[in-house]
Design a protein around this motif. Structure first.
Motif, PDB file in Angstrom:
ATOM      1  N   GLY A 175      11.175 -11.296  23.568  1.00  8.88           N
ATOM      2  CA  GLY A 175      11.594 -12.152  22.847  1.00  8.88           C
ATOM      3  C   GLY A 175      12.826 -13.034  24.272  1.00  8.88           C
ATOM      4  N   GLU A 176      12.846 -12.613  25.506  1.00  7.99           N
ATOM      5  CA  GLU A 176      14.146 -14.021  26.265  1.00  7.99           C
ATOM      6  C   GLU A 176      13.193 -15.184  26.202  1.00  7.99           C
ATOM      7  OE1 GLU A 176      14.092 -11.002  29.266  1.00  7.99           O
ATOM      8  OE2 GLU A 176      15.235  -9.788  28.491  1.00  7.99           O
ATOM      9  N   ALA A 177      14.032 -15.631  26.375  1.00 10.04           N
ATOM     10  CA  ALA A 177      13.902 -17.847  26.480  1.00 10.04           C
ATOM     11  C   ALA A 177      12.791 -17.404  27.071  1.00 10.04           C
ATOM     12  CB  ALA A 177      14.586 -17.577  26.126  1.00 10.04           C
ATOM     13  N   GLU A 178      13.466 -17.179  28.208  1.00 11.32           N
ATOM     14  CA  GLU A 178      12.245 -17.508  29.730  1.00 11.32           C
ATOM     15  C   GLU A 178      10.683 -17.471  29.783  1.00 11.32           C
ATOM     16  OE1 GLU A 178      13.335 -16.022  33.638  1.00 11.32           O
ATOM     17  OE2 GLU A 178      14.685 -14.601  33.028  1.00 11.32           O
ATOM     18  N   ASN A 179      10.592 -15.502  29.085  1.00  8.19           N
ATOM     19  CA  ASN A 179       9.172 -15.421  29.033  1.00  8.19           C
ATOM     20  C   ASN A 179       8.395 -15.973  27.486  1.00  8.19           C
ATOM     21  OD1 ASN A 179       9.765 -13.830  31.104  1.00  8.19           O
ATOM     22  ND2 ASN A 179      10.370 -12.027  29.754  1.00  8.19           N
ATOM     23  N   ALA A 180       9.322 -15.637  26.341  1.00  8.07           N
ATOM     24  CA  ALA A 180       8.806 -16.541  24.625  1.00  8.07           C
ATOM     25  C   ALA A 180       8.519 -17.297  25.762  1.00  8.07           C
ATOM     26  CB  ALA A 180       9.813 -15.889  23.779  1.00  8.07           C
ATOM     27  N   GLY A 181       8.625 -18.730  25.630  1.00  7.29           N
ATOM     28  CA  GLY A 181       8.088 -19.819  25.774  1.00  7.29           C
ATOM     29  C   GLY A 181       5.892 -20.205  26.698  1.00  7.29           C
ATOM     30  N   ARG A 182       6.300 -18.691  27.256  1.00  2.00           N
ATOM     31  CA  ARG A 182       4.646 -18.518  28.143  1.00  2.00           C
ATOM     32  C   ARG A 182       4.000 -17.654  26.888  1.00  2.00           C
ATOM     33  NH1 ARG A 182       7.020 -17.169  34.087  1.00  2.00           N
ATOM     34  NH2 ARG A 182       9.044 -18.115  33.785  1.00  2.00           N
ATOM     35  N   ILE A 183       4.300 -17.510  25.710  1.00  2.00           N
ATOM     36  CA  ILE A 183       3.347 -15.903  24.983  1.00  2.00           C
ATOM     37  C   ILE A 183       2.882 -17.051  24.225  1.00  2.00           C
ATOM     38  CG2 ILE A 183       3.604 -13.936  23.638  1.00  2.00           C
ATOM     39  CD1 ILE A 183       5.738 -12.720  25.899  1.00  2.00           C
ATOM     40  N   ALA A 184       1.271 -17.105  23.679  1.00  2.00           N
ATOM     41  CA  ALA A 184       0.937 -17.761  22.149  1.00  2.00           C
ATOM     42  C   ALA A 184       0.612 -16.621  21.752  1.00  2.00           C
ATOM     43  CB  ALA A 184       0.066 -18.805  22.643  1.00  2.00           C
ATOM     44  N   TYR A 185       0.884 -16.281  20.115  1.00  2.00           N
ATOM     45  CA  TYR A 185       0.451 -15.125  19.520  1.00  2.00           C
ATOM     46  C   TYR A 185      -0.815 -16.886  18.173  1.00  2.00           C
ATOM     47  CZ  TYR A 185       4.431 -12.915  20.387  1.00  2.00           C
ATOM     48  OH  TYR A 185       5.614 -12.723  21.435  1.00  2.00           O
ATOM     49  N   GLY A 186      -1.876 -15.959  17.791  1.00  2.00           N
ATOM     50  CA  GLY A 186      -2.387 -16.864  17.187  1.00  2.00           C
ATOM     51  C   GLY A 186      -3.491 -17.261  17.793  1.00  2.00           C
ATOM     52  N   ILE A 187      -4.111 -18.540  17.846  1.00  2.00           N
ATOM     53  CA  ILE A 187      -5.169 -19.431  18.267  1.00  2.00           C
ATOM     54  C   ILE A 187      -4.929 -20.009  19.026  1.00  2.00           C
ATOM     55  CG2 ILE A 187      -7.626 -19.859  17.533  1.00  2.00           C
ATOM     56  CD1 ILE A 187      -8.456 -17.969  15.569  1.00  2.00           C
ATOM     57  N   PRO A 188      -4.491 -20.425  20.497  1.00  2.00           N
ATOM     58  CA  PRO A 188      -4.508 -21.892  21.312  1.00  2.00           C
ATOM     59  C   PRO A 188      -5.562 -22.479  21.036  1.00  2.00           C
ATOM     60  CG  PRO A 188      -4.299 -20.172  22.595  1.00  2.00           C
ATOM     61  CD  PRO A 188      -4.010 -19.785  21.522  1.00  2.00           C
ATOM     62  N   ASP A 189      -5.098 -23.478  21.723  1.00  2.00           N
ATOM     63  CA  ASP A 189      -6.644 -24.346  21.661  1.00  2.00           C
ATOM     64  C   ASP A 189      -6.435 -25.454  23.024  1.00  2.00           C
ATOM     65  OD1 ASP A 189      -8.745 -26.531  21.193  1.00  2.00           O
ATOM     66  OD2 ASP A 189      -7.536 -28.108  19.773  1.00  2.00           O
ATOM     67  N   ILE A 190      -7.115 -24.063  23.286  1.00  2.00           N
ATOM     68  CA  ILE A 190      -7.358 -23.921  25.029  1.00  2.00           C
ATOM     69  C   ILE A 190      -8.145 -25.271  25.596  1.00  2.00           C
ATOM     70  CG2 ILE A 190      -8.108 -22.578  26.478  1.00  2.00           C
ATOM     71  CD1 ILE A 190      -7.267 -19.882  25.401  1.00  2.00           C
ATOM     72  N   LEU A 191      -8.859 -25.740  24.812  1.00  2.00           N
ATOM     73  CA  LEU A 191     -10.051 -26.715  25.397  1.00  2.00           C
ATOM     74  C   LEU A 191      -9.798 -27.883  24.929  1.00  2.00           C
ATOM     75  CD1 LEU A 191     -13.865 -25.136  25.336  1.00  2.00           C
ATOM     76  CD2 LEU A 191     -11.501 -24.774  27.073  1.00  2.00           C
ATOM     77  N   GLY A 192      -8.035 -27.963  23.949  1.00  2.00           N
ATOM     78  CA  GLY A 192      -7.910 -28.897  23.731  1.00  2.00           C
ATOM     79  C   GLY A 192      -6.798 -29.413  24.430  1.00  2.00           C
ATOM     80  N   ARG A 193      -5.799 -29.643  22.801  1.00  2.00           N
ATOM     81  CA  ARG A 193      -4.383 -29.624  23.502  1.00  2.00           C
ATOM     82  C   ARG A 193      -3.402 -29.061  23.775  1.00  2.00           C
ATOM     83  NH1 ARG A 193      -3.782 -27.020  17.673  1.00  2.00           N
ATOM     84  NH2 ARG A 193      -2.810 -25.243  17.609  1.00  2.00           N
ATOM     85  N   ASP A 194      -4.121 -27.588  23.656  1.00  2.00           N
ATOM     86  CA  ASP A 194      -2.901 -27.224  25.184  1.00  2.00           C
ATOM     87  C   ASP A 194      -3.508 -27.057  26.111  1.00  2.00           C
ATOM     88  OD1 ASP A 194      -1.318 -26.643  23.126  1.00  2.00           O
ATOM     89  OD2 ASP A 194      -2.871 -25.016  22.321  1.00  2.00           O
TER      90      ASP A 194
END
Length: 464
Positions: A175-194
């Motif tokens: 949950g640390e801010a510098e780490n949390a921003g690099r963790i995605a939960y769910g299904i990121p749109d890897i080939l699209g918006r992400d």
């Protein structure tokens, strides 16, 4: 106070199951109030709108909803085509929500944050069932309290992802801010918006469900197009039979193909696979992340990586109903009657018997948990199961007990089953324990670990 008999029935969550509940209630002549926390209906499905579902259009639509739409000259898309979650929203759920019969009952941007009885906390028993429900509703204009005769909770579990920590609690540093921003939960749109977040970077995917499979296959496609893209797969278990599935024997071919593809990817060596890895800590390391976990050989570190995808499942939000008398399975946190039938320690495929209002009710009169939330933390849920659930509940609330008790449900026998590795790819007659089911029976399976799965995916099994 308004007489209880004149109050609406509150439905929480305007996803596919919540909307179906509203349609069935209206069909029974009952007043409805449908609350959706998002800015539009099916906001959870929009999060994974890029994901293609396992089952064709004809299996993704509630029949009462279809009947109402067709009365307004709506035409179902090609029945055998496989929609994305976004297409389900655009071509089915949004048109349904706009209908004049349904639209006045829907309030978006309305988050129900608490449910109780007027003048009675959880402890008070006297005349409890005669008191209307009280819903605490947060909107852009403030907080208010609404009354309801009955409540159907179809709010789902999408907004409550499980943490990376294998013990069910956030891993150290997660949950640390510098780490949390690099963790995605769910299904990121890897080939699209992400795409920019993953292109040319190393990503760790944690999880052994279809969500993880979907992410891994998308990362493999990205790696083919973008130099420097790499990925690592870590799983807590050591037997990946559930994600690999039944191959050609799967009653849902798209699901079987997904399992076969991710198995081929793992065996090809293109992905670094670490099994038996129980995550305990996320540590920053030179602007990257190190993931630490317990293994049979002691602590092990994986990485460094640039990003993490946590495909580790979801759980129900129990804070919503803290002041209600619910009967929940002690470890799945779904409705208790279903617990022994869907326990992932014993089951992971289609052997759930027909169930309706009786199994979905609680000691709190006129309160029902439906949809994916009724399964709690269990790994699979069927969208058509949700439609049958709310049909039964609506009939019960209307007093039509004959219809309410006439519950029918047939599930596919192969696919995400707990079977020995030697059974992979074989027709698994004993896999689910029930009678053989054909694809024509119409099942749409969702993986609770992500509420959807890509091309390979099963989004149409997901409740909002």
């Amino acid at each position: 106070m308004t007489p209880q008999s004149d109050l609406p029935i509150a439905v929480i969550g305007a996803g596919p199951v919540g909307l179906a509940a509203a349609v069935h209630l209206l069909e029974q002549g009952l007043p409805v109030k449908l609350y959706e926390s998002g800015s539009g209906v099916a906001s959870n499905l929009r999060d994974w709108g890029h994901v293609r579902v396992f089952t064709p259009w004809r299996y993704c639509i509630d029949q009462a909803g279809r009947k109402l739409l067709e009365a307004h000259d709506w035409r179902m898309p090609a029945p055998e085509a496989f929609p994305t979650a976004g297409e389900l929203v655009e071509h089915y759920l949004e048109p349904l929500a706009r209908l004049p019969e349904l639209a006045p009952a829907i309030e978006t941007g309305a988050r129900v944050v608490g449910i109780s009885r007027w003048g009675a906390d959880k402890v008070l028993s006297k005349a409890r069932g005669t008191r209307p429900f009280m819903l605490v509703v947060e909107t852009a204009n403030g907080t208010r309290r609404d009354s309801a005769r009955a409540v159907i909770d179809a709010s789902g579990t999408w907004q409550m992802p499980n943490p990376l920590g294998a013990g069910g609690i956030a891993a150290e540093g997660e949950g640390e801010a510098e780490n949390a921003g690099r963790i995605a939960y769910g299904i990121p749109d890897i080939l699209g918006r992400d795409r920019a977040l993953y292109s040319g970077r190393t990503t760790l995917v944690a999880g052994s469900g279809h969500s993880a499979a979907n992410a891994l296959l998308d990362l493999a496609r990205l790696a083919d197009a973008e130099l420097g893209t790499a990925f690592i797969w870590v799983t807590r278990g050591t037997d990946l039979v559930r994600i690999y599935g039944g191959g050609d024997a799967d009653a849902l071919p798209a699901r079987g193909e997904l399992g076969a593809d991710v198995r081929e990817l793992a065996e090809s060596g293109r992905v670094s696979l670490v099994t038996g890895f129980a995550t305990v800590a996320i540590r920053a390391h030179e602007n990257r992340l190190i993931v630490e976990g317990e293994t049979a050989d002691g602590l092990r570190q994986v990485g460094p990586v640039d990003r993490i995808i946590a495909a580790t499942g979801q759980r129900p939000d129990l804070s919503l109903t803290r002041e209600l008398r619910l009967d929940l399975d002690p470890w799945l946190e779904g409705v208790k009657a279903l617990g022994p039938l869907i326990d992932p320690n014993e089951h992971s495929c289609g052997d759930v018997p027909p169930h309706g209002h009786r199994e979905l009710s609680h000691p709190e009169p006129d309160f029902y948990t439906v949809g994916i939330k009724s399964y709690g933390r269990a790994p699979t849920f069927l969208l058509l199961t949700g439609y049958e659930q709310v049909r039964s509940v609506a009939a019960a609330l209307a007093g039509d007990m004959v219809s309410a008790d006439a519950v029918q449900l047939v599930l596919p026998e192969t696919g995400v089953c707990t079977v020995p590795s030697s059974a992979l790819g074989a027709a698994s007659k004993g896999c689910c324990g029930g009678p053989a089911a054909k694809e024509a029976d119409g099942c749409c399976v969702a993986d609770v670990e992500a509420k959807a799965v890509g091309r390979g995916g099963c989004g149409c099994g997901v409740a909002a």
